[in-house]
Design a protein around this motif. Sequence first.
Motif, PDB file in Angstrom:
ATOM      1  N   ALA C 170       0.822  -1.217   0.000  1.00 41.70           N
ATOM      2  CA  ALA C 170       0.000   0.000   0.000  1.00 41.70           C
ATOM      3  C   ALA C 170       0.851   1.260   0.000  1.00 41.70           C
ATOM      4  O   ALA C 170       0.427   2.308   0.465  1.00 41.70           O
ATOM      5  CB  ALA C 170      -0.964   0.012   1.191  1.00 41.70           C
ATOM      6  N   TYR C 171       2.063   1.136  -0.521  1.00 38.63           N
ATOM      7  CA  TYR C 171       2.965   2.277  -0.489  1.00 38.63           C
ATOM      8  C   TYR C 171       3.419   2.608  -1.905  1.00 38.63           C
ATOM      9  O   TYR C 171       3.673   1.709  -2.703  1.00 38.63           O
ATOM     10  CB  TYR C 171       4.180   1.944   0.381  1.00 38.63           C
TER      11      TYR C 171
ATOM     12  N   PRO E  43      -1.278   5.084   2.395  1.00 40.88           N
ATOM     13  CA  PRO E  43       0.161   4.839   2.614  1.00 40.88           C
ATOM     14  C   PRO E  43       0.666   5.399   3.950  1.00 40.88           C
ATOM     15  O   PRO E  43       1.671   4.921   4.466  1.00 40.88           O
ATOM     16  CB  PRO E  43       0.840   5.538   1.433  1.00 40.88           C
ATOM     17  N   THR E  46       0.997   2.578   6.239  1.00 41.06           N
ATOM     18  CA  THR E  46       1.846   1.430   5.917  1.00 41.06           C
ATOM     19  C   THR E  46       2.912   1.211   7.000  1.00 41.06           C
ATOM     20  O   THR E  46       3.043   0.104   7.523  1.00 41.06           O
ATOM     21  CB  THR E  46       2.468   1.612   4.529  1.00 41.06           C
ATOM     22  N   GLN E  49       1.430  -0.261  10.144  1.00 44.17           N
ATOM     23  CA  GLN E  49       1.251  -1.714  10.105  1.00 44.17           C
ATOM     24  C   GLN E  49       2.582  -2.434  10.328  1.00 44.17           C
ATOM     25  O   GLN E  49       2.631  -3.456  11.002  1.00 44.17           O
ATOM     26  CB  GLN E  49       0.649  -2.138   8.761  1.00 44.17           C
ATOM     27  N   TYR E  50       3.641  -1.875   9.765  1.00 40.97           N
ATOM     28  CA  TYR E  50       4.954  -2.492  10.007  1.00 40.97           C
ATOM     29  C   TYR E  50       5.299  -2.421  11.485  1.00 40.97           C
ATOM     30  O   TYR E  50       5.854  -3.371  12.047  1.00 40.97           O
ATOM     31  CB  TYR E  50       6.040  -1.790   9.180  1.00 40.97           C
ATOM     32  N   LEU E 253       5.710  11.282   3.825  1.00 39.76           N
ATOM     33  CA  LEU E 253       7.091  11.125   3.374  1.00 39.76           C
ATOM     34  C   LEU E 253       7.228  10.270   2.129  1.00 39.76           C
ATOM     35  O   LEU E 253       8.181   9.522   1.980  1.00 39.76           O
ATOM     36  CB  LEU E 253       7.898  10.472   4.502  1.00 39.76           C
ATOM     37  N   VAL E 254       6.264  10.385   1.224  1.00 40.45           N
ATOM     38  CA  VAL E 254       6.404   9.563   0.010  1.00 40.45           C
ATOM     39  C   VAL E 254       7.576  10.086  -0.813  1.00 40.45           C
ATOM     40  O   VAL E 254       7.956  11.252  -0.703  1.00 40.45           O
ATOM     41  CB  VAL E 254       5.094   9.561  -0.807  1.00 40.45           C
ATOM     42  N   PRO E 255       8.189   9.223  -1.632  1.00 41.61           N
ATOM     43  CA  PRO E 255       9.452   9.574  -2.303  1.00 41.61           C
ATOM     44  C   PRO E 255       9.413  10.903  -3.049  1.00 41.61           C
ATOM     45  O   PRO E 255      10.338  11.705  -2.975  1.00 41.61           O
ATOM     46  CB  PRO E 255       9.652   8.417  -3.284  1.00 41.61           C
ATOM     47  N   LYS E 319      15.789   3.478   2.395  1.00 40.85           N
ATOM     48  CA  LYS E 319      14.391   3.032   2.393  1.00 40.85           C
ATOM     49  C   LYS E 319      14.225   2.123   3.601  1.00 40.85           C
ATOM     50  O   LYS E 319      14.981   1.181   3.780  1.00 40.85           O
ATOM     51  CB  LYS E 319      14.101   2.256   1.116  1.00 40.85           C
ATOM     52  N   GLU E 323       9.578   4.146   7.652  1.00 38.62           N
ATOM     53  CA  GLU E 323       8.845   5.155   6.888  1.00 38.62           C
ATOM     54  C   GLU E 323       7.900   4.495   5.875  1.00 38.62           C
ATOM     55  O   GLU E 323       7.228   5.186   5.123  1.00 38.62           O
ATOM     56  CB  GLU E 323       9.823   6.066   6.136  1.00 38.62           C
ATOM     57  N   GLY E 324       7.944   3.200   5.845  1.00 41.33           N
ATOM     58  CA  GLY E 324       7.022   2.504   4.951  1.00 41.33           C
ATOM     59  C   GLY E 324       7.566   2.263   3.566  1.00 41.33           C
ATOM     60  O   GLY E 324       6.933   1.604   2.749  1.00 41.33           O
ATOM     61  N   SER E 325       8.770   2.814   3.290  1.00 40.06           N
ATOM     62  CA  SER E 325       9.256   2.759   1.922  1.00 40.06           C
ATOM     63  C   SER E 325       9.922   1.436   1.579  1.00 40.06           C
ATOM     64  O   SER E 325      10.336   1.231   0.448  1.00 40.06           O
ATOM     65  CB  SER E 325      10.229   3.922   1.678  1.00 40.06           C
TER      66      SER E 325
END
Lengths: 258, 258, 351, 351, 342
Positions: C170-171, E43, E46, E49-50, E253-255, E319, E323-325
Motif C-alpha cells: 500500500a505504499y 500509505p 503502511t 502496520q509495520y 514522506l512519500v518519495p 528506504k 517510513e514505509g518505503s
Amino acid sequence: MTSPNGSTDVLRVEHISKRFGTVTALRDVNLRLAKGEVLGLIGDNGAGKSTLMKIICGFHQPDSGRILIDGEEVSVKSVDHARSLGIDTVYQDLALINELSVYHNMFLNREPVRFGLLNNRKMRALARAHLDDMGVHIPSVEVEVAKLSGGQRQAIAVARSVYSRSKILLLDEPLAAMGAKEGVQILDLVRDLKARGEVSMMIIVHNYAQILEVCDRVNLLQHGSITFDRPTARTSVQELTDLVVAEYRAARNGLRSV
Amino acid sequence: MTSPNGSTDVLRVEHISKRFGTVTALRDVNLRLAKGEVLGLIGDNGAGKSTLMKIICGFHQPDSGRILIDGEEVSVKSVDHARSLGIDTVYQDLALINELSVYHNMFLNREPVRFGLLNNRKMRALARAHLDDMGVHIPSVEVEVAKLSGGQRQAIAVARSVYSRSKILLLDEPLAAMGAKEGVQILDLVRDLKARGEVSMMIIVHNYAQILEVCDRVNLLQHGSITFDRPTARTSVQELTDLVVAEYRAARNGLRSV
Amino acid sequence: MPDISDGLRESPAPADVAGRPAPDRPRLLRRVRDGFLRRREASVLVVALALGVYFASASEAFLTGDNMVNITQAAAPAAIVACGIVLLLVSGEIDLSVGVVAALAPFMMHYAIDFWGIPAVPAILLALLTGTVIGLGNGFVTVVLKVPSFITTLGTFYLVTGIVLTTSGAYPAEIPVPVDNQIGQWLGAAPWAHLAWALVIVAFFHVLFIRTRWGLHTISVGGNLLGAQEAGVRVGRIKMGNFMIASTLGAFAGLLEAFRVHTIDPNLGGGTGLMFTAVSAAVIGGTALAGGSGTIIGGALGALVLAELQNGFNLIGISANPYFLILGGSILLAMIANVYLSRLRRAGKTT
Amino acid sequence: MPDISDGLRESPAPADVAGRPAPDRPRLLRRVRDGFLRRREASVLVVALALGVYFASASEAFLTGDNMVNITQAAAPAAIVACGIVLLLVSGEIDLSVGVVAALAPFMMHYAIDFWGIPAVPAILLALLTGTVIGLGNGFVTVVLKVPSFITTLGTFYLVTGIVLTTSGAYPAEIPVPVDNQIGQWLGAAPWAHLAWALVIVAFFHVLFIRTRWGLHTISVGGNLLGAQEAGVRVGRIKMGNFMIASTLGAFAGLLEAFRVHTIDPNLGGGTGLMFTAVSAAVIGGTALAGGSGTIIGGALGALVLAELQNGFNLIGISANPYFLILGGSILLAMIANVYLSRLRRAGKTT
Amino acid sequence: TSDSGTNNRPAASGGTAAAGGAGDFPATPKWKFVMVCHVTTNPFFTPTQYGAQDACALLGTEFQWTGSKDSIVAEMVNATNTAISAKADGLAVAVVDKAAFRQPVSKALDAGIPVVSYNADGARDDKGTARLAYIGQGLYESGYALGQRALEQVDSGDVVGFIATPGALNIQPRIDGAAQAIKDSGKSIKFESIGTNADITKGLSIIDAYAQGHPNLAGMLAVDAGSTQSIGQVVKKYNMRSKGLKVAGGFDLVPETLAAIKAGDLDYTIDQQPYLQGFLPVVYLYLYKLSGGLLFPSETNTGLLFVTKDNVGPYQTTKTRFEGSDTAQKMVERSGAIGHAS
Ligand SMILES: Nc1ncnc2c1ncn2[C@@H]1O[C@H](COP(=O)(O)OP(=O)(O)OP(=O)(O)O)[C@@H](O)[C@H]1O
Ligand SMILES: Nc1ncnc2c1ncn2[C@@H]1O[C@H](COP(=O)(O)OP(=O)(O)OP(=O)(O)O)[C@@H](O)[C@H]1O
Ligand SMILES: [Mg+2]
Ligand SMILES: [Mg+2]
C-alpha cells in the motif's frame, strides 16, 4: 355527421397529416367508421396504415387535422386517454413485454385488482379461456411470452384488445402470424363481435380474401392518402388485387416477354 | 440417400427431437429437401415449425436426431457454421438490429470489406437495388430500421437471405407482413431463384394459396411431427384447409346450429 | 450561436416523399454543416465549446498553453479508457475494474524492471499484457460462465485492488530508472504526450467502431443480442474482445498517468474513480448505458467536458465544499442543454 | 447439498405436451420444493446459506447473537436501499445519488431540530421528504428533460455532496437531543432495529413489486419501453415514482445508520459507496442492469451475501490488504456458483 | 543489516525465556489485537502496520488491520463490533468521530477487552470514548502545526490548503487546524481550502489548475500525501518560487515529496512517526494483558517532526520499514551530532 347509412359515425378522421422528419407518412387523410361497422384498411408497405392507427389511438400526435369520436372533436393525448374514450389497439409490433407472463401481458394496463393487489387467479383463468376461444394452444399461461412462437404471441396481443370491451377496436394486421386454423377462428370472433353490434372495428389486413370475409367496407391508403373507399359487397379480391398489384404485374410480364 | 426424383437430397433431417424444459416442441421429425426444390412447411401456431428451422440453421441444438447436408452427417454448431455450409435463414422475428441502418442490417455478418474497412458504398448500392427488386419503397437505406414499417422491416430481412447466394434457404413466414404487391413480387423472386435451380428452399407459410403458387411439395407439422407430405401438384387449398381447419369448422358449426 | 440553431431548425429534404425541390443555397457549405449536425457528437461538442468560452471569459489563464496542457492531461486518461468503456457499454457490458487495472499496470512495470530484471520495453509490454489478460478473465467469467459483468468486474476490482495493495504494501513506488528517461517522456511525462496518445487512440477506435465489422457487430450484440446470434454474429468473441480492449486501455492510461505524476501510486485511478469518470464521459457523449448505441468521439468529448469543468472551477478557485455544489449544478445544466441541442439536431436531420 | 441439486436436476412435468404422468411422490413436499426452486432468489439464498455454513465452521463467533446483530446491521442499509435500486434498475434507470442523500437526511433532521426548532417527528419526516423531493428532481430531469439518469444523478450526487459539505462545514454533528432517546432506539440505535426495518421494508416492496400494478408496470417499462407506451402504461409516472422511492429509502437508510453509529457524518454513505453496495446487491440478487427483470428479495439476499463476506473475513481476522484479494476471489467464486445453481434451477423448472 | 523477515514470529530469543514466551516473558497465549483504521489502505499507515507487525513478532502476538477504506464511520463501527464478537484480546481504534465509538468502546471494555486509541482521539473538546490511552498526535494539532510553521515564512497574502477528500475524517481536522492557526495569528492572510482528489492523478491536475489561476499565491499547504507531493511538482513546473511563493509544505514522506524537499520546491513535510502509532499500541496492549491490567497504557504523544531540506537526507537515501518505503528489516546507521534547539 351522419354516415350514408344514417347512423352517426363513431369515428371520423379529418385532414390528418403526419411527417417523421422529412418522411411524409400521411397527407390529408379522411376516414370514417360507422357504429358496428368493420372497416378494412389496405395499402402498400410503408403506405402509412400503422401511422394512421397510432394517431387515432393517441400514440402519435398528428401534425394537423382532427379526430372526432361520436361526432365530438377530441385531441387524443395518450394511449391511456384513448382507452378512456373506448379505443383499443392491437399493434403490428404486438407491444408485448417479453419479461412478463402470458396472463400479465394479456391484461397489461387493465389488470383486475383486489384490495390493491393483482388478481392473478382471475387473470389466469380469463387468459386461458380467451386463448381456448381463439383455438391457440399455449403450454401454460404462466410462461414468459419471450418463449412463445410468433403466432402464440400474436394471439395474446389480439386477445388483449378483442376482449377489452372497447367500443372502437383498431387491429393492425392481427392475422399476420396466425395459422390457418387460428386465423379462421379469430375471424369468427370478429364476426361474433360484429354480430353483437356494439363494437366498431378498423382492421389492417393484407390478405384480401380475409377482408371480404369480415369487412363491411374497404379503404385503400396509397402514398399517405385514401384513394379508394367502397363497400365490400361491391368489390372483389380481383379488383383489389388489380388496384394494388396490376401495375407491377404488367411491368413484370412486359419484362418477361422481352 | 437419393430422393424419389433421383437427385441427392441437399438436406435431410432424421429423427430430430427437441424439448424446451417440459415443452416438447419436436418429436422424431423426418424431412428432406431435394436440390432445387421448394418445400412448403405448414402447421398450427406453436406446432414447432420455427424450432425445426432454428435447429437446421444451427441456432438451436437438437436433443436427438441428425442432420445430413448433401448426404453427409453434420452437427451444425452455430449459425455461423450453418452459413459456411451454405444454409441461410429468414427468421420469423426478423433478427434486425434496430440501431443499425437498413444497409448494415441487410449485410449483417456478411459485410463486404475493403482494406479491412466496411465498404459502405457497395452496401448502400446493393441494398437499394435489392429493395427496388422487391418493390419495397423505403425512404432511404441509411435510416435506422427501428423507424420502418412492419413490411419494410420484413423486406430487409428477406433481402438479406434471398440475395445471400446460399444453397439452402430457410424462410420463416417471409410474407407475413408484406403487402399484396410486395408479396407477389417476393414470390416472383422465389420463382426466379427456383428457375435457376441452384437454391433449395424451405418456406413456412400460413397462406395456402401462396404455398401452391411456389412450392413443389408441402409438409404439415402437427404437434411436433410431420403428418402429411405431398407434392403440391397433388393437393389443393381446400385439402390443406380441411386438413388443418376442418375439425374446428365442424365443431364451430355444430355449436352454431345448437 | 443563432446561426447554428437556425441551421438546426431547418430541415433539408432531399429524401422528402413530397419531392420538395432542394433550395438553391451554396451546396458545399450546407453539406459540411449538415454533415456536422448529423453527427450525434455535435451537441456535446457545442457544450464543450460553450464551456470553453465561458471559462475563457471567467479566467484569462484558461486559454494559456500551460492550461491547455493541464486540460488535455486531465481529459486524456478518461478519454482513452472511455474508448474501451464505450465499446463495452455498447455491447451491453461494463467493466468496473478498469481503474484498478490502471493502478496495477505501472506496478507490474516496476516489479518487472526492479525485481525481475526485465528490460524497459518488454516490461512495459508486460504491464499492458497484464491488462489484456485481466480483460480476458473478465470476458471468460462473463461470457462463458455467464456471471453478469457488473459482478464479474466487481470481483476483479477487489481482486486486483488486493493484488496491488499486498504486493506494494500500500505504499507508492518510484518510477524505475530504466524508464525514467526518454521512454517516460514519450509515455506521459512530456507535456503533450497525453494529447497525442489520446488523439491517436480515439481516432483508431473511432474508425474501428464506425468503419469495421467489429464495430458493427459490437452494436448488433448490444442492440439485439438474440438477433445478432440469429444472424450468426459471434457474440462471445465480440464481448471478450471488448473486455480485453477496455482492460488494456486501462493499463495504458495507468502507465501514462504514472509517468506524468512521476510516481507509482497504489491509489492511482482512485479505485472506481477513473472507471466512473470514463463511464460518465461515455454517457455524456451519448452512449446508452443499456447498450446498442454510442460514439467513441462522443466519449472523448465527454471526458473533455468533465476535464474542463474540473479545470475551470479550480482555475477560478472555488473552495472545497461549494466546489461540489457548483460542479453538480453545472453538470445538470450542461447536460440539459446537451439534450436540448441534440433534440434540435434530430429535428433538423435529413433522415 | 446432494439432495437439493438432485432435486434441481429433476424436471417435474405437469405441463408436458407428451403428457408424461406425474410421478407419485408425495405431492405437498414436491410442491413446496418446486415453489422454492421456481423462485429466482433460490440460488442466492443457497449461496448465502453456504457462506453462513462456511463462516460458522471457520469461526465459532459467527453464529453468536452479537454477531448476528453485526451482520444484520451491515446488511440492512444496503438491503433497504437495494429495494429502491431494484425498482429503478428494473424500470431501466439508475440513481447514483442515493448514498449522499443518505448523508443529507440526518443533517436535515439535525438542522430542523437544532436550528429551526422543529419537533422530533416532523423533523424526521422532513428528512425523509428531502429524499423524496430529490428523487422527484431526478425523475423530472430524467423523464421530462430526457437527460440519461446516470448523468442526472451524477449531477445530483455532486450537488447534494456540496450541500452536505457546505452546510455542515464538512464536520460531523451530534444526534440532536430530542431524538436521542426512544425515537433513536426505534430508528436504528437498538440492536435489532435494523433487521426489523429491513424485513418490513423488503416485505412491503416485495409485495409492491410482484403483486401490484406498480410492480408490473415497472417491469413493462424496463422490459419494453415502446411496448409499455403502446399499451398505455404511464411510463413517466412509473419512472418518477421509482426515483422518489429510491431516494426516500436512501434517506431512511441514512437515518438508521446515523442513529446506529450515533453521529451525523458528512461521509455517511461513503460518497458512492452505499449506492455501489446496493447496486451490487441488486445485481447479485438477480436484477438485470439493463432493466426488465429483478427481485426485491434477491436484492436483500445480495446485501446479506456482501455483509456476510465482510463480516466473516473480518471475524476470521483477515487484514485490509489481503482482505480485498480474498473478497474479490470469493465474490467471483460465489457468483459463479450462483449462476451454476440458477441454471440448474431453470433446468428443473416446470415452465 | 539483518533481515529477520517480516513474519510474525518472535525475533531473536536471548536470555532465559520461559518456555515459549517472548524474551524472558512467561509463555502467553498468542494474543490477537485488532487495529481499526479509518483509511486502511492509505500509505500513511503502511509504517503503522509495520510497527504493529514488528511488535507482534517481538512479543509473539498477532494483529489484524481493519476498518474502512474510505473513512466511513459505520464500516469502522462494524469492524469494531465484529472484533468484539470475535473476542479479540485487545483493540486499537483510530477514534475519528467523537460520538460514534463511545458505545462500541464501552462494550469492549465491558467484555474485558482493553482498548487504546491511536492516530485520532475524538475531537479537541471531547475524546469521545473511554479508551485506556491515546497513542499518537492529534490530527487537528498536526494541522495546527502545519499552519504555524507556514506562518514563520508568510505574513500576508493568499494561502491555499489542499485536501484530497473534504469531509473525510482523517484529513478534514488537519485542514481545520491549519485554518485555525492562520486565523489565530491575526495576520492578514486569506486562507482558502481546495478539494483535490483521492486519486493523485486528478489531484495533480486540480492543483495545477489552481496554481495557474492564482499565480500570486503566498503559500501552498496540503494535508494529505498525494496533494503534498503534487504541490512540489506544480511549484517546480511553474517555478513558483520565483513568483512570490513564500512557503510550501504538507504531510507525509512519500518519495516524490522527499525529492521536492531536497530540490527546494517544498519547504517542509510533517513526519508523524506512524511506525510508533502501530508499534506502541501493540506493546501497551500486550503489557496490559501480561500484567493483568497493572501496567496501564500511557498517553503517548508520538510527536511530530518537520522534515526539511536540512534533515531530508537520511529519509531519501535509506528506504526503511520505519517510513514505509521498504519491507526489509535493516539497521539504519547514523553518525554525527544530533540536531537540537540551542
Ligand atoms: N426458447 C424457447 N423456450 C421455451 N419454449 C419454446 C422456445 N421456443 C419455442 N418454444 C415453444 O415450442 C413450441 C413450438 O414453437 P415454434 O416457435 O417452433 O412454433 P411455430 O410452429 O413456429 O409456431 P408459429 O406458427 O406460431 O410461429 C411452442 O409451444 C413454444 O412455446
Ligand atoms: N417513428 C418513425 N420515425 C420515422 N419514420 C417513421 C416512423 N414510423 C413510421 N415511419 C415511416 O412512415 C412511413 C409509413 O409507415 P407505417 O408504419 O405507417 O406503414 P404501414 O402502412 O403500416 O406499412 P406496413 O404494411 O409495412 O406495416 C414509412 O415510410 C416509415 O418508414
Ligand atoms: Mg404497418
Ligand atoms: Mg414460428
